[in-house]
Design a protein around this motif. Sequence first.
Motif: not given
Length: 336
Positions: A75-77, A2-4, A10-12
């Motif tokens: 295209e998840f986000d 699952r992609f999340p 959010s962790v760049v």
Amino acid sequence: MRFPEVSRLSVVVSLATVFALVGACGGKEPATPASTPTATPAGPPLLEVLARVPVGAEPIGIAGGFGSIWVVNSEFDSGGTPSVSRIDPASASVEATVPVGAVPLEVAAAFDAVWVSNSDDDTITRIDPATNEVAATIAVCGAPEGMAADDDGLWVVCEESGEVVRIDPAANRAGKTIEVGLEPRFVTVAFDSVWVSNYLDSTITRLDPAMGDVVAEIATEFGPQVVAEAAGGVWVSSVDSDSVQRIDPATNDPGPPIATEAFPDGLLEHDGSLWVATDLGPILQRLDPATGEITGAWVVSDQGAINANQLFVEAGGAFWFPLLDGGAVVKVTIPS
């Protein structure tokens, strides 16, 4: 997966952090058509960027086939339409975009078709490369991810259900599921066996494809990801252990871990070397499979750290990397 669970959207990490970790310095990669690598005494040089191809949002999976490069746009986000971009490696341009299922992850080319794993749909999309249209949508097990073909079908790893299944390409139907370890991620076919990486178990499951039986469970360093055949062995990247290992197919014994840069992921055999791509940067490293030594390292991009698979392919004498946070695929020189 699952992609999340695997997207560090959010962790760049900044480019400065990347260079601090690898001892490098430099600037952002120039845009198409090319860039000039800059070597520094402190660390790895930037690879020359030959082209940058815009694709959909959050590109992740990549494969070569039918004279093209196929890139999965998750295209998840972004909330856009998940798709696969077909890139012509000669012109470095997108020839077609094919809509697929929800949160697609990986792509494979086999049996005169292109196959895409849709993790939120629990399906595999089959694309006809002659028409660039969806030919079938096949129900499989929970959260499909990695895929690999043998002579009889396409093996699919399902992370959520902890299973693998083989699709019959003649019938477009999945067969009996086979239980493996916890959170299996990737699969390869080599040495008359199917090899599956189990991320949470820190094991590789070896299967007899004829019988569907588990013949070995092989312990690895923590967090095995990509498995690949190279130089008479099966190699596995352990993303959370910053290492790769070689498994001897004759004995099923894993060799000692070989230390890499942070978060090793993608593996590719090319021109006698095993190339390793990290989730941080990404950074490309060259490993001599005969000696187990890292013989070079190069910075590909300033993407920072992503908690998603960093894969790459070779086509037209260059390496191609999808950049999850960049919405693009970059074509870079292969280091000599």
